[in-house]
Design a protein around this motif. Structure first.
Motif, short mmCIF file in Angstrom:
data_model
loop_
_atom_site.label_atom_id
_atom_site.label_comp_id
_atom_site.label_asym_id
_atom_site.label_seq_id
_atom_site.Cartn_x
_atom_site.Cartn_y
_atom_site.Cartn_z
N GLY A 58 0.81 -1.21 0.00
CA GLY A 58 0.00 0.00 0.00
C GLY A 58 0.85 1.26 0.00
O GLY A 58 1.96 1.28 0.53
N ILE A 59 0.29 2.31 -0.61
CA ILE A 59 0.88 3.65 -0.51
C ILE A 59 -0.17 4.53 0.15
O ILE A 59 -1.21 4.84 -0.45
CB ILE A 59 1.28 4.19 -1.89
N PRO A 60 0.05 4.92 1.41
CA PRO A 60 -0.98 5.69 2.13
C PRO A 60 -0.99 7.15 1.71
O PRO A 60 0.05 7.71 1.36
CB PRO A 60 -0.55 5.55 3.60
N THR A 61 -2.18 7.74 1.73
CA THR A 61 -2.31 9.15 1.35
C THR A 61 -2.31 10.07 2.57
O THR A 61 -2.44 11.29 2.41
CB THR A 61 -3.62 9.38 0.57
N SER A 62 -2.22 9.49 3.76
CA SER A 62 -2.28 10.31 4.96
C SER A 62 -1.73 9.51 6.13
O SER A 62 -1.55 8.29 6.05
CB SER A 62 -3.73 10.70 5.29
N PHE A 63 -1.49 10.21 7.22
CA PHE A 63 -1.06 9.55 8.45
C PHE A 63 -2.15 8.58 8.93
O PHE A 63 -1.87 7.47 9.38
CB PHE A 63 -0.75 10.60 9.52
N GLN A 64 -3.42 8.98 8.77
CA GLN A 64 -4.54 8.11 9.16
C GLN A 64 -4.50 6.78 8.40
O GLN A 64 -4.62 5.71 8.98
CB GLN A 64 -5.88 8.81 8.88
N ALA A 65 -4.31 6.87 7.07
CA ALA A 65 -4.27 5.66 6.24
C ALA A 65 -3.08 4.78 6.61
O ALA A 65 -3.17 3.56 6.62
CB ALA A 65 -4.21 6.04 4.76
N GLU A 66 -1.97 5.43 6.93
CA GLU A 66 -0.75 4.69 7.32
C GLU A 66 -0.97 3.90 8.61
O GLU A 66 -0.64 2.72 8.70
CB GLU A 66 0.38 5.70 7.50
#
Length: 236
Positions: A58-66
Motif C-alpha cells: 500500500g501507498i498511504p495518502t495520509s497519516f490516518q491511512a498509514e
C-alpha cells in the motif's frame, strides 16, 4: 449501537468492501483517507490474512491511512520505491455527473491527488449524499497553502469571487495543519461552472500547494445507499 442497528455504518462497510474486492494480488494500492476508505483498508487486511489476496503493498495518502494499514497488516511502500500504482481507492466530499470531485474534508487532498493521479485505476467510494449536480453545491473547495502566504492567497481568492475561510482545528486551538505542515483555506464559490479551469487557476496562485478539485481522474464511483433501512451499493 450495534452494526445491525446502524444501516449507515453497514452501508459504508459494504461500499468499502466492494472496492477492496476489486484489488488483485501482486498489486500496488493507493490507500485513501476517510471513514469509508477505512473499511476498505480493514477488508484488504482481512483478505491478506485469509490468503484470498497475496503480495500487495500500500501507498498511504495520509497519516490516518498509514496507521490503519499497519493496524490491519498491509505492508507499505513509498512513491520513491515504485514505478506505478495499479489501483487507488479513496473517498470524496462531492462527485458530479462527470465524476469530477471535491476532496479534502480531511485535509489530505494534496497527497491524495498525487497518488490518485498516478494510479492506473482510481475508484471513489462514497455514500449517496456526496452525489451533486454541480461541484461546490454543498462543499467548499479546500486549498492547501504554505503558512507565510495565507494573507496574499486569501486576497487572490477573493478576486476570483471565492469566499475563503481559514480552517480551524476542532478540539485544538488554532488552524488545522496538514501532514505537510501547511494550512488549509476552505473556499466557497457561488457556482463552479468550469472545474478544470478553476483547479488550474487556484494552483497558479503563488503559495498554493494544491486544491481539492479532481478533474478527469476518476474511473469508477461506488455509491452506497440506504433504502428502506437496507444498505446497497451501485456504480455511477
Amino acid at each position: 449501537m450495534t452494526v445491525a442497528e446502524d444501516p449507515v455504518k453497514l452501508m459504508k462497510q459494504q461500499v468499502g468492501k466492494a472496492a477492496a474486492l476489486r484489488v488483485q494480488s501482486n498489486s500496488i494500492v493507493g490507500l485513501g483517507t476517510g471513514s469509508t476508505t477505512a473499511y476498505t483498508i480493514e477488508y484488504l487486511g482481512d483478505r491478506l490474512k485469509s490468503g484470498d489476496l497475496q503480495n500487495i503493498v500500500g501507498i498511504p495518502t495520509s497519516f490516518q491511512a498509514e496507521v490503519l494499514a499497519k493496524q490491519y497488516g498491509i505492508p507499505l511502500t513509498t512513491l520513491d520505491a515504485v514505478d506505478r500504482i495499479d489501483i487507488a481507492i479513496d473517498g470524496a466530499d462531492e462527485v458530479d455527473p462527470q465524476k469530477n470531485l471535491i476532496k479534502g474534508g480531511g485535509a489530505a487532498h494534496t497527497r491524495e491527488k498525487i497518488v490518485d493521479y498516478l494510479a492506473e485505476q482510481f475508484i471513489v467510494v462514497v455514500d449517496s449524499s456526496k452525489i451533486v449536480d454541480r461541484l461546490g453545491s454543498s462543499f467548499p473547495v479546500p486549498v492547501e497553502v504554505i503558512p507565510m502566504a495565507i494573507s496574499p492567497v486569501m486576497q487572490a481568492i477573493k478576486k476570483l469571487g471565492g469566499k475563503p475561510e481559514l480552517r480551524m482545528g476542532v478540539k485544538k486551538a488554532g488552524p488545522v495543519i496538514t501532514d505537510q505542515g501547511n494550512m488549509v483555506i476552505d473556499v466557497r464559490f457561488d457556482a463552479i461552472d468550469d472545474p478544470a479551469n478553476l483547479e488550474k487557476t487556484l494552483n497558479n496562485i503563488p503559495g498554493v500547494l494544491e486544491n481539492g478539485i479532481f478533474v478527469g481522474v476518476t474511473d469508477l464511483v461506488l455509491i452506497g445507499e440506504v433504502k428502506d433501512g437496507q444498505p446497497s451499493v451501485r456504480e455511477l
